[in-house]
Design an enzyme around this catalytic site. Structure first.
Site, PDB file in Angstrom:
ATOM      1  CG  HIS A   1     -25.999  29.195  65.984  1.00 35.27           C
ATOM      2  ND1 HIS A   1     -27.085  29.375  65.152  1.00 35.27           N
ATOM      3  CD2 HIS A   1     -26.500  28.767  67.176  1.00 35.27           C
ATOM      4  CE1 HIS A   1     -28.199  29.053  65.821  1.00 35.27           C
ATOM      5  NE2 HIS A   1     -27.861  28.680  67.044  1.00 35.27           N
TER       6      HIS A   1
ATOM      7  CD  GLU B   1     -24.670  27.415  70.674  1.00 38.23           C
ATOM      8  OE1 GLU B   1     -24.574  28.383  69.905  1.00 38.23           O
ATOM      9  OE2 GLU B   1     -25.682  27.212  71.370  1.00 38.23           O
TER      10      GLU B   1
HETATM   11 ZN   LIG Z   1     -29.105  28.043  68.625  1.00 47.15          ZN
END
Ligand SMILES: [Zn+2]
Ligand SMILES: [Zn+2]
Length: 180
Positions: A136, A133
């Site tokens: 991201h 995450e």
């Molecule tokens: Zn992902």
């Protein structure tokens, strides 16, 4: 240090265990990583028909409660079951190329699958999902490389198959993002 990472603990995991997770992430990403206890008002994201929590609502709420700069990453750990409307569930959600992310331990725990508890496996899976995450939030997309931590995982077995590390290409992108 560019882009300090703040891990906000809104789960029942003890801080001491998260300190070791933070240390691993520090070494993996070369960023400063802090851990703190955080009280999150989960009720506002609860969907009673799904009996799950909307992760996008939580992210918006986290951003509204914490004054943060663009150059910080805030990643919150919860232990409730998360969803986004188009998916049955998510392990976590992040603002792509943004500030905040949330990760749940709910479906990372063996107990969820009726298997005996394994704390070190739980922390390993959690570390992978936190790095994923965070990737991201640094603008990284999903990666097709089999072992890359940025590979999308639908099943927990797929999390176990990938490594904690980024493939060469993802690592290069992250490095550029951090240092440009
Ligand atoms: Zn992902
Ligand atoms: Zn990759």
């Amino acid at each position: 240090m560019p882009f300090p990472v703040h891990i906000l603990n809104a789960s029942s995991l003890p801080l001491a265990e998260l300190e070791s997770v933070a240390e691993t992430i520090r070494q993996l990403l070369g960023l400063s990583v802090s851990v703190a206890q955080y009280r999150l008002e989960l009720e506002r994201a609860f969907d009673s028909s799904r009996v799950q929590y909307n992760s996008s609502v939580l992210i918006a709420h986290i951003l509204s409660t914490i004054t943060s700069s663009e150059k910080q990453k805030l990643i919150t750990i919860v232990d409730v079951d998360l969803y986004i409307p188009v998916l049955t569930f998510v392990y976590g959600e992040a603002q792509l190329d943004g500030t905040a992310a949330v990760v749940s331990t709910h479906r990372l725990a063996n107990e969820f699958y009726g298997v005996e508890e394994n704390r070190s496996l739980l922390l390993e899976r959690l570390t992978k999902e936190l790095v994923h995450e965070l990737g991201h939030t640094f603008g990284l997309f999903h990666c097709k490389q089999f072992e890359c931590v940025m590979r999308a995982s639908t099943y927990v077995e797929e999390i176990d198959l990938k490594k904690m590390t980024l493939c060469e290409e993802c690592a290069r992108r992250l490095f550029e993002k951090i240092h440009n």
